[in-house]
Design an enzyme around this catalytic site. Structure first.
Site, PDB file in Angstrom:
ATOM      1  N   ARG A  23       0.839  -1.195   0.000  1.00 21.60           N
ATOM      2  CA  ARG A  23       0.000   0.000   0.000  1.00 21.60           C
ATOM      3  C   ARG A  23       0.876   1.248   0.000  1.00 21.60           C
ATOM      4  O   ARG A  23       0.896   2.005  -0.958  1.00 21.60           O
ATOM      5  CB  ARG A  23      -0.957  -0.026   1.203  1.00 21.60           C
ATOM      6  CG  ARG A  23      -2.127   0.962   1.089  1.00 21.60           C
ATOM      7  CD  ARG A  23      -1.777   2.345   1.583  1.00 21.60           C
ATOM      8  NE  ARG A  23      -1.295   2.364   2.954  1.00 21.60           N
ATOM      9  CZ  ARG A  23      -0.740   3.428   3.521  1.00 21.60           C
ATOM     10  NH1 ARG A  23      -0.576   4.556   2.846  1.00 21.60           N
ATOM     11  NH2 ARG A  23      -0.314   3.374   4.783  1.00 21.60           N
ATOM     12  N   ASP A  24       1.676   1.462   1.024  1.00 22.27           N
ATOM     13  CA  ASP A  24       2.537   2.646   1.066  1.00 22.27           C
ATOM     14  C   ASP A  24       3.579   2.594  -0.046  1.00 22.27           C
ATOM     15  O   ASP A  24       3.954   3.617  -0.613  1.00 22.27           O
ATOM     16  CB  ASP A  24       3.224   2.757   2.434  1.00 22.27           C
ATOM     17  CG  ASP A  24       3.484   4.202   2.840  1.00 22.27           C
ATOM     18  OD1 ASP A  24       3.725   5.034   1.965  1.00 22.27           O
ATOM     19  OD2 ASP A  24       3.438   4.490   4.048  1.00 22.27           O
ATOM     20  N   HIS A  27       3.163   4.431  -3.497  1.00 27.53           N
ATOM     21  CA  HIS A  27       3.561   5.820  -3.737  1.00 27.53           C
ATOM     22  C   HIS A  27       4.848   5.894  -4.551  1.00 27.53           C
ATOM     23  O   HIS A  27       5.038   6.807  -5.354  1.00 27.53           O
ATOM     24  CB  HIS A  27       3.784   6.544  -2.408  1.00 27.53           C
ATOM     25  CG  HIS A  27       2.537   6.889  -1.668  1.00 27.53           C
ATOM     26  ND1 HIS A  27       1.609   7.798  -2.128  1.00 27.53           N
ATOM     27  CD2 HIS A  27       2.060   6.454  -0.468  1.00 27.53           C
ATOM     28  CE1 HIS A  27       0.624   7.927  -1.257  1.00 27.53           C
ATOM     29  NE2 HIS A  27       0.866   7.115  -0.236  1.00 27.53           N
ATOM     30  N   SER A 177       3.957  11.091   9.069  1.00 27.32           N
ATOM     31  CA  SER A 177       3.771  11.103   7.622  1.00 27.32           C
ATOM     32  C   SER A 177       4.865  11.831   6.856  1.00 27.32           C
ATOM     33  O   SER A 177       5.042  11.608   5.661  1.00 27.32           O
ATOM     34  CB  SER A 177       2.423  11.751   7.284  1.00 27.32           C
ATOM     35  OG  SER A 177       1.384  11.193   8.039  1.00 27.32           O
ATOM     36  N   HIS A 204       3.736   4.425  12.953  1.00 24.85           N
ATOM     37  CA  HIS A 204       4.099   4.289  11.541  1.00 24.85           C
ATOM     38  C   HIS A 204       5.100   5.392  11.213  1.00 24.85           C
ATOM     39  O   HIS A 204       4.778   6.583  11.329  1.00 24.85           O
ATOM     40  CB  HIS A 204       2.826   4.429  10.698  1.00 24.85           C
ATOM     41  CG  HIS A 204       3.030   4.454   9.216  1.00 24.85           C
ATOM     42  ND1 HIS A 204       2.640   3.412   8.399  1.00 24.85           N
ATOM     43  CD2 HIS A 204       3.535   5.398   8.392  1.00 24.85           C
ATOM     44  CE1 HIS A 204       2.901   3.714   7.138  1.00 24.85           C
ATOM     45  NE2 HIS A 204       3.442   4.922   7.107  1.00 24.85           N
ATOM     46  N   HIS A 206       8.271   7.312   8.794  1.00 21.09           N
ATOM     47  CA  HIS A 206       8.936   7.541   7.506  1.00 21.09           C
ATOM     48  C   HIS A 206      10.374   7.940   7.771  1.00 21.09           C
ATOM     49  O   HIS A 206      10.721   8.395   8.858  1.00 21.09           O
ATOM     50  CB  HIS A 206       8.189   8.590   6.688  1.00 21.09           C
ATOM     51  CG  HIS A 206       6.993   8.029   5.984  1.00 21.09           C
ATOM     52  ND1 HIS A 206       7.020   7.623   4.674  1.00 21.09           N
ATOM     53  CD2 HIS A 206       5.742   7.767   6.425  1.00 21.09           C
ATOM     54  CE1 HIS A 206       5.837   7.143   4.326  1.00 21.09           C
ATOM     55  NE2 HIS A 206       5.037   7.216   5.377  1.00 21.09           N
TER      56      HIS A 206
END
Length: 359
Positions: A23-24, A27, A177, A204, A206
């Site tokens: 899913r991620d 991108h 994010s 989560h 990044h």
């Protein structure tokens, strides 16, 4: 969802790994993963014992569009392929209200989705109430997650997470994010949230500032019980927490994940070979995006539009950060680039912008 209990054999605290590679990671490849890619990675993650494999357009259910990118496959196709590939792992999906609707959730449930995450901007948990309520009534495990969480204080995040639980979320948490956090930032926020709720807490990360694994470890130590990570860090911008790194690090620290290391390494090798042109790197733009606190998914669009108009993308990121741009505001990128080109917006070197990047 009940809280993970200590491992019966060794008294280790259990950490549940949630894998949004499919899913991620979308991108990073303009949402163009095909059936074979989805199937092969899902099967490999399943063989490794990864508890939850998340699939979908990078922006979630219903998000395939001109504004944020058309996916190669429909939601139905992606869900069907991954559901068939998973034997033991649970299938997860993600949805942002406004992109996805209750009808999208109904389709996901019909495809056998086990875990549904409903996301919202960090101060707007109320937009999830209807969807979390539907999932609660449907008997599906529902998570509530707050995006761009660096834009809110620890107390605000704790309050918003408590609201998510009241709406029906069985686990709650925060997304970094933009890859903006340092470990102390994570510790403070996770501590605040764990004191406010009695359900598992999610983190989560990044990797814009190279802190994704360290921040994930800090979250686990502070009480988070669900950690997100992607194979080779495959994800938006500079990528996510690297799955095949964070799992053995957590195990070495005394946490239990239940994941087979060799099979996990095999899955990561497969992901690098079959899903991505190259593993994510921390580019100069990624560093600036992290410092400025800009959504990692903006990276490709900022680079494309800035270069076309002859504008330094670093200036664009700092201006977007000053304006507190969030996912779904991709049109603002064009506005900022054109204003910089026409001398309307002030470039960072022309005015006091650096203080805007502090947490």
């Amino acid at each position: 969802m009940s809280r993970p209990e200590a491992d019966a054999a060794g008294g280790q605290r259990r950490i549940l790994i949630h894998d949004p590679t499919l899913r991620d990671g979308h991108h990073a490849v303009r949402h163009q993963l095909d059936r074979d890619q989805l199937r092969s990675y899902a099967a490999a993650a399943d063989a490794a014992g990864v508890p939850v494999v998340e699939v979908g357009h990078g922006n979630g259910l219903g998000a395939s569009s001109l504004q944020v990118g058309w996916a190669k496959l429909s939601d139905d196709e992606m869900l069907s392929v991954v559901r068939e590939a998973l034997q033991s792992s649970r299938m997860g999906v993600f949805m942002l209200p406004g992109w996805g609707t209750t009808a999208d959730l109904q389709k996901a449930v019909a495809h056998g989705t086990d875990v549904v995450r409903i996301g919202a901007h960090c101060t707007e948990s109320d937009v999830t109430e209807r969807h979390l309520g539907y999932l609660r009534d449907a008997g599906v495990e529902a998570h509530g997650v707050l995006l761009m969480s660096h834009m809110a204080t620890p107390a605000q995040l704790a309050e918003q997470c408590a609201d998510l639980v009241a709406y029906g979320a069985q686990a709650v948490g925060i997304f970094d994010s933009s890859g903006h956090y340092l470990p102390p930032d994570v510790t403070e926020r996770v501590h605040a949230i764990t004191k406010a709720v009695d359900v598992p807490v999610i983190f989560h990360a990044h990797n814009n500032l190279g802190m994704a694994v360290a921040n994930s470890v800090a979250a686990a130590e502070a009480g988070a019980e669900i950690i997100d990570a992607c194979a080779r860090g495959f994800g938006a911008g500079a990528g996510n927490t690297q799955l095949e790194v964070v799992v053995p690090v957590l195990e070495r620290m005394g946490f239990s994940t239940g994941i087979d290391l060799y099979a996990l390494l095999d899955a990561a090798d497969l992901a690098e070979r079959e899903l991505m042109p190259a593993p994510p790197t921390i580019s100069s733009e990624s560093v600036v995006s992290g410092l400025a606190g800009v959504f990692s998914g903006f990276k490709t669009r900022v680079q494309e539009i800035s270069r076309r108009e002859g504008i330094d993308p670093r200036d664009v990121f700092f201006e977007l950060g000053r304006r507190q741009a969030v996912a779904g505001q991709e049109d603002l990128i064009v506005d900022v680039v054109m204003e910089l080109r026409n001398g309307v917006a002030v470039r960072p070197q022309d005015g006091p912008r650096r203080e805007d990047v502090r947490t």
